[in-house]
Enzyme design. Structure first.
Site, PDB file in Angstrom:
ATOM      1  N   LYS A 112      44.825  -2.838 -46.885  1.00  0.00           N
ATOM      2  CA  LYS A 112      46.160  -2.290 -47.167  1.00  0.00           C
ATOM      3  C   LYS A 112      46.399  -2.130 -48.666  1.00  0.00           C
ATOM      4  CE  LYS A 112      48.365  -3.332 -42.819  1.00  0.00           C
ATOM      5  NZ  LYS A 112      47.242  -4.022 -42.116  1.00  0.00           N
TER       6      LYS A 112
HETATM    7  C1  LIG Z   1      46.720  -3.549 -40.857  1.00  0.00           C
HETATM    8  C2  LIG Z   1      45.330  -3.975 -40.536  1.00  0.00           C
HETATM    9  C3  LIG Z   1      44.549  -3.300 -39.561  1.00  0.00           C
HETATM   10  C4  LIG Z   1      45.108  -2.178 -38.711  1.00  0.00           C
HETATM   11  O1  LIG Z   1      45.337  -1.012 -39.451  1.00  0.00           O
HETATM   12  P1  LIG Z   1      46.294   0.132 -38.865  1.00  0.00           P
HETATM   13  O2  LIG Z   1      46.426   1.123 -39.958  1.00  0.00           O
HETATM   14  O3  LIG Z   1      47.603  -0.552 -38.559  1.00  0.00           O
HETATM   15  O4  LIG Z   1      45.651   0.669 -37.646  1.00  0.00           O
HETATM   16  C5  LIG Z   1      43.239  -3.725 -39.367  1.00  0.00           C
HETATM   17  N1  LIG Z   1      42.719  -4.750 -40.071  1.00  0.00           N
HETATM   18  C6  LIG Z   1      43.430  -5.423 -40.994  1.00  0.00           C
HETATM   19  C7  LIG Z   1      42.800  -6.557 -41.722  1.00  0.00           C
HETATM   20  C8  LIG Z   1      44.751  -5.055 -41.276  1.00  0.00           C
HETATM   21  O5  LIG Z   1      45.453  -5.743 -42.205  1.00  0.00           O
END
Ligand SMILES: *Cc1c(COP(=O)(O)O)cnc(C)c1O
Length: 466
Positions: A112
């Site tokens: 993120k």
């Molecule tokens: C948020 C997250 C996901 C999922 O991503 P999306 O964009 O919501 O599909 C997968 N792995 C981790 C570690 C995350 O923080």
């Protein structure tokens, strides 16, 4: 570049307005009216460029000249400067034709950071231009809060208030938030549950006067700019493995569908993507939807990969819009049925089109542990449970053996040491951003789950919009 709403009843906006608006006033999500394309020559020319420079070329068409190109370049350099790997998003081979794309070298050790580090800077830049400030508020049950805080800290035109349930997030998760001492960062520990935190945030947005006075905003996963930032690593990874002359497959650990949707966007821009494998944990609404056409809400059950424990996948609406040929009324109908009846059906023809590109499979807890153990035994690498879901799905789904498969590694193993230790008997070493966390001073305000108390606190600590 103009942006339109997936529900078809909101005015089209330019990039900056779509960025600042987040959710469209008709309840929809913003999308570019047309996909910019990358020619084969443009893709080939990205090879070997530093990540931030490749990002500038890939992102510029989405901004449509609204932000000065040098300013964009400077924001990108700054956003990715502190990533702890020189390649920013390195590829590591783990099997014949199977690669990990490591997206966890940012400040909070999860993918993120790629989107939020840029989003915070874009927000701040546009606010500065407009002589405005915002108060970003959000509720977190763990990880999103720290990525948002690290994106907004020290941005002069932003105050950020993150609510977490007191005593109900892990110590490391709490400290990743509360040890940030920037004066514009405010952690609030609510004496209540995560649902209480979410309800408080919702109440604050529904309080028109408060919302206006504080100029409230969010950095949540439906913001178009987050998708845009994530397109970049799909392109750079594919180019590293032979695009445009060779197609690649991606396996993506999926929750809200934001990340894998960025892979779809990359393919719409012309990147040769053979398959997109949607990997879910046992909260498998997306795997069910893409297999059967029935998008139906079921309860959420907690797993080792909590960032994928979702009930509905908000970004799926963006794919629906395309599958329905841009018919906002049809999207609205599905979303209304989702709220009213807990689900909707995707018609056979649009479903077939989705399945021409997407595969989807759920991976259960045992298979997740087994995958962590297998990767460790075969390569010596420790992977986190989210990443393991993606790798296991990559192996489970039959695909073209001539296309390299890239599994996205979305979090650092050290963020989920218990699961990793359970699978391998090894505890991951603590990397720099987590080391020292246990000794650092914390700053956090505990408050009752009481809307007046929370609003008073935010009014007194924030900087009301002039
Ligand atoms: C948020 C997250 C996901 C999922 O991503 P999306 O964009 O919501 O599909 C997968 N792995 C981790 C570690 C995350 O923080």
């Amino acid at each position: 570049m103009k942006y339109l709403s997936t529900r078809g009843r909101a005015p089209e906006l330019g990039f900056e307005d779509a960025l600042m608006t987040g959710l469209a006033p008709d309840g929809g999500l913003y999308l570019p009216r047309a996909w910019p394309t990358l020619t084969a020559e443009e893709m080939a020319a990205l090879s070997g460029l530093p990540y931030a420079q490749a990002a500038r070329r890939i992102i510029a068409p989405f901004i449509g000249g609204e932000i000065d190109d040098d300013a964009l370049g400077a924001m990108l350099d700054d956003a990715y400067r502190d990533f702890r790997h020189p390649a920013t998003a390195p590829l590591v081979q783990i099997d014949d034709n199977l690669w990990l794309l490591e997206l966890f070298h940012g400040p909070t050790l999860a993918f993120k950071d790629f989107a939020l580090q840029l989003l915070g800077r874009l927000f701040d830049h546009v606010l500065g231009k407009r002589g405005a400030r915002v108060t970003v508020i959000g509720a977190t049950s763990g990880d999103t809060g720290s990525a948002a805080i690290h994106a907004c800290m020290d941005r002069p035109n932003i105050d950020i208030f993150i609510l977490h349930p007191e005593g109900r997030v892990s110590e490391v998760q709490r400290r990743q938030m509360t040890t940030v001492t920037a004066s514009n960062v405010h952690n609030i520990a609510i004496r209540g549950t995560f649902d209480d935190c979410q309800a408080l945030v919702k109440m604050m947005f529904n309080d028109i006067a408060f919302r206006r006075d504080m100029n409230l905003s969010t950095v949540n996963s439906i913001n178009w700019a987050r998708v845009m930032a994530q397109i970049v690593y799909y392109v750079t990874a594919a180019v590293s493995l032979g695009a445009p002359s060779r197609a690649v497959t991606f396996a993506v650990p999926t929750g809200n569908f934001g990340d894998v949707y960025a892979g779809y966007a990359a393919s719409r821009m012309g990147l040769p993507v053979r398959r997109l494998i949607v990997a879910t944990n046992r909260n498998d609404i997306l795997a069910r939807a893409l297999t059967t056409g029935h998008y139906k809400v079921a309860g959420v059950s907690p797993t080792m990969s909590p960032s994928m424990d979702i009930q509905v996948a908000s970004n799926f609406e963006r794919l629906l819009f395309d599958l329905y040929d841009g018919d906002g009324a049809a999207v609205t109908e599905s979303m209304t049925a989702l709220t009213a009846e807990g689900g909707f059906d995707i018609a056979p023809e649009p479903l077939a089109r989705a399945r021409a590109l997407f595969d989807a499979t759920p991976i259960d807890e045992d298979a997740t542990l087994a995958e962590i153990a297998r990767v460790h035994a075969e390569t010596g690498l420790l992977i986190d449970p989210h990443t393991a879901v993606g790798v296991a799905a990559a192996r489970a789904v039959a695909h073209d053996p001539t296309a390299p498969t890239i599994a996205l590694a979305t979090a650092h193993a050290a963020k989920f040491p218990d699961a990793v230790e359970r699978a391998t008997g090894r505890r991951p070493a603590t990397p720099a951003p987590l080391a020292g966390l246990l000794e650092a001073e914390e700053r956090c305000q505990a408050l009752d789950s009481d809307i007046a108390a929370v609003q008073n606190y935010i009014r007194s600590e924030g900087q009301p919009n002039a």
